[in-house]
Design a protein around this motif. Structure first.
Motif, PDB file in Angstrom:
ATOM      1  N   ARG A   1     -11.561  -6.244   7.538  1.00 25.59           N
ATOM      2  CA  ARG A   1     -10.521  -7.275   7.535  1.00 25.59           C
ATOM      3  C   ARG A   1      -9.809  -7.350   6.193  1.00 25.59           C
ATOM      4  O   ARG A   1      -8.592  -7.464   6.130  1.00 25.59           O
TER       5      ARG A   1
ATOM      6  N   VAL B   1      -7.745  -3.605   5.400  1.00 26.06           N
ATOM      7  CA  VAL B   1      -6.798  -2.849   6.222  1.00 26.06           C
ATOM      8  C   VAL B   1      -5.343  -3.204   5.949  1.00 26.06           C
ATOM      9  O   VAL B   1      -4.495  -2.324   5.790  1.00 26.06           O
ATOM     10  N   PHE B   2      -5.044  -4.473   5.856  1.00 29.55           N
ATOM     11  CA  PHE B   2      -3.637  -4.839   5.710  1.00 29.55           C
ATOM     12  C   PHE B   2      -3.034  -4.300   4.402  1.00 29.55           C
ATOM     13  O   PHE B   2      -1.931  -3.761   4.384  1.00 29.55           O
ATOM     14  N   THR B   3      -3.783  -4.447   3.313  1.00 35.49           N
ATOM     15  CA  THR B   3      -3.248  -3.997   2.025  1.00 35.49           C
ATOM     16  C   THR B   3      -2.986  -2.485   2.026  1.00 35.49           C
ATOM     17  O   THR B   3      -1.958  -2.031   1.531  1.00 35.49           O
TER      18      THR B   3
ATOM     19  N   VAL C   1      -2.441  -0.506   4.628  1.00 35.47           N
ATOM     20  CA  VAL C   1      -1.310  -0.209   5.513  1.00 35.47           C
ATOM     21  C   VAL C   1       0.003  -0.439   4.767  1.00 35.47           C
ATOM     22  O   VAL C   1       0.920   0.392   4.809  1.00 35.47           O
ATOM     23  N   MET C   2       0.097  -1.529   4.046  1.00 30.68           N
ATOM     24  CA  MET C   2       1.357  -1.829   3.372  1.00 30.68           C
ATOM     25  C   MET C   2       1.614  -0.867   2.205  1.00 30.68           C
ATOM     26  O   MET C   2       2.759  -0.508   1.938  1.00 30.68           O
ATOM     27  N   ARG C   3       0.539  -0.426   1.519  1.00 34.20           N
ATOM     28  CA  ARG C   3       0.744   0.583   0.474  1.00 34.20           C
ATOM     29  C   ARG C   3       1.323   1.853   1.095  1.00 34.20           C
ATOM     30  O   ARG C   3       2.226   2.475   0.537  1.00 34.20           O
ATOM     31  N   GLU C   4       0.792   2.228   2.260  1.00 37.55           N
ATOM     32  CA  GLU C   4       1.289   3.411   2.954  1.00 37.55           C
ATOM     33  C   GLU C   4       2.752   3.224   3.371  1.00 37.55           C
ATOM     34  O   GLU C   4       3.567   4.142   3.247  1.00 37.55           O
TER      35      GLU C   4
END
Lengths: 370, 370
Positions: free
Chosen positions: B253, B256-258, B260-263
């Protein structure tokens, strides 16, 4: 005089303490209260209109692994029905007026008008004055969701429950379906009723089919309607993620982990091969990353980002729903506002301020400590 | 008598209020205090040993979009160095003893022994008694991380900073690199020093190369060492996610979000084609879903899940570090505990209780309200 809401709602608390969590709204000159979040064990969306309680629709437990969850949840026949992807609406008749309540208990003027247009519920309410119709409003033209079903051209209300509006007690599945037939209401698709041991396989077969067709999933219910379980397709997990990562800083963080885990448990339960898991994973990745990249590019290009809806209808109810969103603090960007044959047609975007502002911050060289 | 820690640390607060956030630990019979989380503006990891302050390593801002972030952060030459994926360690000499502090300020007995074995720091500390060496401990045999670098067989300490231990003031980049040369310390790779306008392109070229080689990223620094910015590769985003989703309910949790946003920001900055974005997305999805599926299958098969480490060394320090983990509430599963030529070699798993318990719950038919 006012009722004792605490005892009516079955809550062991002071009526004042209970009421302070309710928001006050007005609908067609009538004041009512509704509960935006579950409190004191009272369902979210419970509304108090005059002396009438309209109980919130209960949250439904979700299975991540279907077979054992069915085994735990049911000890008798299980009805398998389709779960649609629209928005949850309860319809009740209070003091002669048919009102449509959204999940949070808001009497939505747009939805109320839509329901009035879609169905004639008076015969039903004459026979069942203290019941409410619970269903999914589905279709492209609504102010809340955007999922398109090929067969729904404008909007449709599919009933999945009939409940006593005050106690929330559900009608049994068969009786409810019969009533829908009798009064001419659309019902969600019913895939059959099965012994608990046979229900998981039947549901799984349906899930495969619904997944192929890009649909959301199934609800399994005890025949008395009292126990229910939902289970969803990979297609809707991806659709949810695509939606969430179109506006990543509004929805991405909350959506992504849960959908990933639904996918992971489903792949394990379906005993997928490495190759199938890889495919599932690749499609998952595409559902996450591609909309995020598109949105960053849109912000970079100075385009507005947000959720765009088109609604049409009686000018006053259109105005009311737009006012409601603005009162809630939403920033609306109106792309189209026209009259069409006496109806008002508005296309508007709920501006995604977090996504717009945070994306701009990073594009302008902002940094983060993580 | 004790120092006034509040004024020493430059904090406008009562010394008692400051100290209450520090944990007390013992190392080789000596009591010390350390700050596990940033408080009162004091860096996380700050330690108080006797009368000596060992200042925490400051958190470093991350760029999501390199070019504008460099423009905002720097107005003079920018040194580009490699960021390694190990664990952050500060080494200071206090009252004659060389101590190794982890990120949280814990004097790690294992790391202290490792550092003693790896390097002779006495000549440095004779010349710079009030400084500390800040570096990355990298290699397969350590109790904290598991990233493997092909060229590191056991363990290696690469210095990326020299700072005054009490004020935290950094030595300039060139002087620090010279000092490492003089005293025989390994340094992180230095890719050159560039004008701010040229630094993003230089860093990006390095990022492409590091990404190909599965390495973490770069740190950009002003030549006085006072301003820094980190930026990372797609390879490390995926490696982080693979690690996180091996133990999804411990780490998924949060991670994952961080990532994804870097990508997403990287794909936009690199102006990738649709086809490249699709590839990036698919690889991202695989990094997320496949380990989660594997872990659920392991739990289903009754296998233990957690992070497995092997450590070797002096029996006492091995025992101390295992005790420290147990004192922190970790459940350890020891797979191997042997003597090898006077050293103790232990392979142990930090049991991932959330992942084990929640996965079991869902596999047994547990449901969730969401």
């Amino acid at each position: 005089m006012a009722r004792d809401w605490a005892s009516t709602l079955g809550v062991d608390a002071d009526a004042e303490d209970v009421l302070e969590h309710f928001d006050t709204e007005w609908f067609r000159g009538r004041r009512y209260r509704h509960l935006g979040d579950a409190r004191h064990g009272i369902e979210r969306g419970t509304a108090l209109v005059g002396d009438t309680v309209v109980r919130g629709y209960p949250s439904m437990p979700r299975a991540l692994v279907l077979e054992p969850a069915v085994e735990v949840a049911f000890d008798g026949p299980v009805a398998v029905e389709e779960k649609l992807n629209g928005y949850n609406v309860r319809v009740a008749r209070v003091d002669g007026d048919v009102l449509a309540f959204t999940r949070s208990g808001f009497v939505c003027p747009y939805t109320t008008r839509t329901v009035e247009r879609l169905m004639d519920a008076d015969a039903f309410f004459d026979d069942y004055p203290e019941h409410m119709l619970c269903g999914e409003l589905v279709g492209p033209e609504n102010p809340y969701t955007n999922h398109d079903y090929a067969e729904v051209e404008t909007v449709c209300f599919s009933v999945f429950g009939i409940r006593h509006r005050e106690t929330g007690a559900p009608m049994g599945v068969e009786r409810r379906r019969d009533a829908c037939g009798t009064y001419g209401f659309d019902s969600v698709a019913h895939f059959g009723t099965f012994a608990p041991s046979a229900a998981p396989a039947a549901a799984r077969e349906r899930i495969h089919d619904l997944n192929e067709r890009g649909r959301e999933g199934v609800v399994l219910k005890s025949t008395d309607g009292r126990r229910a379980l939902k289970y969803t397709t990979s297609a809707i997990h991806r659709a949810d993620l695509e939606h969430a990562f179109e506006l990543p800083f509004e929805y991405g963080r909350d959506f992504v982990f849960t959908r990933v885990m639904r996918e992971a448990f489903q792949a394990v339960e379906f005993e997928e091969s490495d190759e199938r898991v890889r495919e599932r994973a690749q499609r998952l990745g595409e559902a996450i990353l591609r909309p995020a990249v598109e949105t960053i590019r849109s912000v970079e290009a100075g385009e507005p980002v947000g959720e765009t809806h088109t609604i049409r209808g009686e000018p006053e109810s259109i105005g009311d729903v737009l006012s409601y969103f603005r009162d809630q603090g939403l920033e609306l960007h109106v792309e189209r506002d026209e009259r069409d044959d006496g109806e008002r047609v508005v296309t508007f975007t709920k501006v995604a301020r977090s996504t717009r502002d945070k994306t701009t911050y990073y594009l302008e060289g902002g940094t983060i400590d993580e």
